[in-house]
Scaffold this active site. Structure first.
Site, short mmCIF file in Angstrom:
data_model
loop_
_atom_site.label_atom_id
_atom_site.label_comp_id
_atom_site.label_asym_id
_atom_site.label_seq_id
_atom_site.Cartn_x
_atom_site.Cartn_y
_atom_site.Cartn_z
N LYS A 192 -4.23 2.73 -2.50
CA LYS A 192 -5.31 3.62 -2.92
C LYS A 192 -5.10 4.98 -2.27
O LYS A 192 -4.78 5.07 -1.09
CB LYS A 192 -6.66 3.05 -2.50
CG LYS A 192 -6.94 1.65 -3.04
CD LYS A 192 -8.31 1.20 -2.59
CE LYS A 192 -8.59 -0.22 -3.04
NZ LYS A 192 -7.78 -1.19 -2.32
N ASP B 289 0.83 -1.21 0.00
CA ASP B 289 0.00 0.00 0.00
C ASP B 289 0.86 1.26 0.00
O ASP B 289 2.03 1.23 0.38
CB ASP B 289 -0.90 0.02 1.24
CG ASP B 289 -2.02 -1.01 1.16
OD1 ASP B 289 -2.31 -1.48 0.05
OD2 ASP B 289 -2.60 -1.35 2.22
N MET C 133 -8.40 7.34 9.06
CA MET C 133 -8.70 8.18 7.89
C MET C 133 -9.63 9.30 8.32
O MET C 133 -10.65 9.60 7.70
CB MET C 133 -9.31 7.34 6.76
CG MET C 133 -8.35 6.30 6.21
SD MET C 133 -9.14 4.88 5.42
CE MET C 133 -9.65 3.92 6.87
#
Length: 473
Positions: free
Chosen positions: A269, A247, A382
């Site tokens: 992502k 990642d 997040m």
């Protein structure tokens, strides 16, 4: 990397050494062990070098240096006290593209000698680039202590059988799996204990075992950023991987721990960028594993905490592919520790709840009544995406507007940034935050100022000055 480490074959190559004192003798001894042809230029020979000459192990060319002696020379070492001569030799060698080392003058060296741990044919070389010789000696002692004296015999026997194994296993991956399995077996112990015949029996037995390539998928948690927080098991797996799918949030320091010849594929992502879908990631994992490869899925934090690890191993299970999971230190745990914010504390919080700032697509709804209970610390992964929305919901369902919050970006790294404020100020604070960030909400945040230990005072002072408009706890 100031120097590229190389192992040079000096066997039967001409090397020139200018000087024949004690320092030169040490270099000559090393060169002779590498089976170089050693040529010496010196006014006088110390007793040790004189003995080597009598034994016809070296050539004494001249008492005085001349450019003619640089012909057909592979590399040059100057170990004299004549500064002017050393400078001249360095210049002339550079003009001829010759490797040169002026002893004890780092600025006049196109190569340097590392500290060597010799278990021939296994040789370990370490260097500080001339910056910390005492530290280097300390490290060498440590490495010497953990490498068995007979370790070289293991490599010698493996070398004797290498061609046989290559003929027996035509596939490169099959050969590598064979050697990996062999070196993990009692084969090594037999050799270290002088039982060569028993070791050969183990080798032959392993040749006839089922060596069909069977791939597997291994989920590895990389931790929150600091490579020192990667688990020992995680490091071992990264050194065994054929392919690593990683990642964006995995730090460069962790990526550097992956085996050098493993293929790396970034499947991370990021908001605002064209991303590979989760479905494509899963298909790629399965495809690579079916080729017989050991496939590592490397994720920031822990694979099972908002990392979709469950989806990936569920797919592996459904496809009949072997899998395992190596947990990592999840971001909430690592970052809270590095910011001096204990997520639970008898005087401030009786529990902790983890949620994600991303809206769930499967219809799950947050229970705002529980999340708004001030006796719990709330950690939002997040957290920048829905921070304002979450704050308004928490206040609406009973959390105090003065509830302390911490927004942490690049946590556990040298670039860690912490912003402290109150729940009601979150919209203003978010303007100065960096994506992605972790959001910690609760009374435990009050302890940050007292318990912060990771960042230096200058960083903290700058933060306080930068966010002077935000009420600090």
């Amino acid at each position: 990397m100031n120097y590229l480490p190389l192992f040079i074959d000096l066997k039967c190559k001409n090397v020139l050494v200018i000087g024949a004192g004690e320092v030169a003798f040490n270099k000559i001894t090393l060169l002779l062990r590498a089976e170089a042809i050693v040529n010496v230029i010196a006014k006088e020979l110390c007793s040790e070098v004189k003995l080597l000459l009598e034994q016809k192990k070296i050539n004494w060319l001249s008492k005085k240096f001349d450019l003619i002696y640089l012909k057909k020379i592979f590399l040059v070492i100057s170990a004299t006290n004549d500064i002017k001569l050393n400078k001249y030799i360095f210049k002339k060698c550079n003009e001829r593209y010759l490797l040169v080392n002026i002893v004890d003058d780092k600025s006049k060296c196109s190569f340097i000698f590392p500290s060597i741990i010799d278990r021939s044919p296994i040789v370990v070389a370490i260097s500080s680039g001339g910056t910390a010789p005492v530290l280097l000696r300390f490290l060498r002692e440590k490495i010497e202590a953990i490498l068995p004296i007979r370790l070289g015999d293991v490599a010698k026997i493996a070398g004797e059988w290498r061609i046989v194994i290559k003929q027996y296993f035509s596939n490169f991956l099959e050969r590598r799996r064979f050697w990996e399995r062999l070196f993990k077996s009692i084969f090594v112990e037999h050799i270290l204990n002088g039982r060569k015949e028993e070791a050969i029996k183990i080798l032959k037995k392993n040749m006839h075992k089922n060596n069909l390539l069977k791939g597997e998928i291994i989920l590895v948690g990389a931790g929150p950023g600091d490579s020192g927080l990667l688990t020992l098991r995680g490091l071992q797996i990264l050194q065994q991987a054929d392919v690593v799918l990683y990642d964006h949030l995995v730090s460069e320091d962790v990526l550097d721990l992956i085996r050098r010849d493993a293929k790396r594929i970034c499947v991370g992502k990021r908001a605002g960028l064209k991303n590979i879908t989760q479905d494509k990631i899963i298909k790629l994992l399965i495809f690579l594993a079916r080729e017989g490869k050991k496939v590592v899925r490397l994720k920031g934090g822990d694979p099972f905490i908002f990392g979709r690890g469950g989806e990936e191993i569920e797919a592996a299970k459904n496809s009949g592919i072997n899998f395992q999971v190596v947990p990592g230190i999840t971001s909430a745990i690592g970052i809270a520790a590095y910011t001096g914010i204990p997520l639970t504390h008898r005087q401030y919080a009786q529990g902790v709840i983890f949620i994600t700032g991303h809206k769930c697509i499967d219809g799950f709804l947050n229970n705002w009544s529980i999340l708004s209970d001030s006796s719990y610390t709330l950690v939002v992964y997040m957290g920048t995406y829905q921070a304002v929305y979450i704050a308004k919901k928490l206040i609406k369902f009973g959390r105090s507007k003065l509830t302390p919050i911490a927004i942490v970006s690049k946590g556990t790294t040298v670039h860690q940034k912490v912003i402290i404020g109150h729940l009601s100020e979150i919209e203003k604070i978010m303007q100065d935050s960096i994506t992605p960030s972790l959001l910690i909400i609760g009374n435990v945040v009050r302890l940050h100022k007292k318990l912060a230990w990771f960042q230096n005072e200058n960083v903290l002072n700058n933060l306080h000055n930068t966010f002077s408009t935000v009420k600090l706890i």
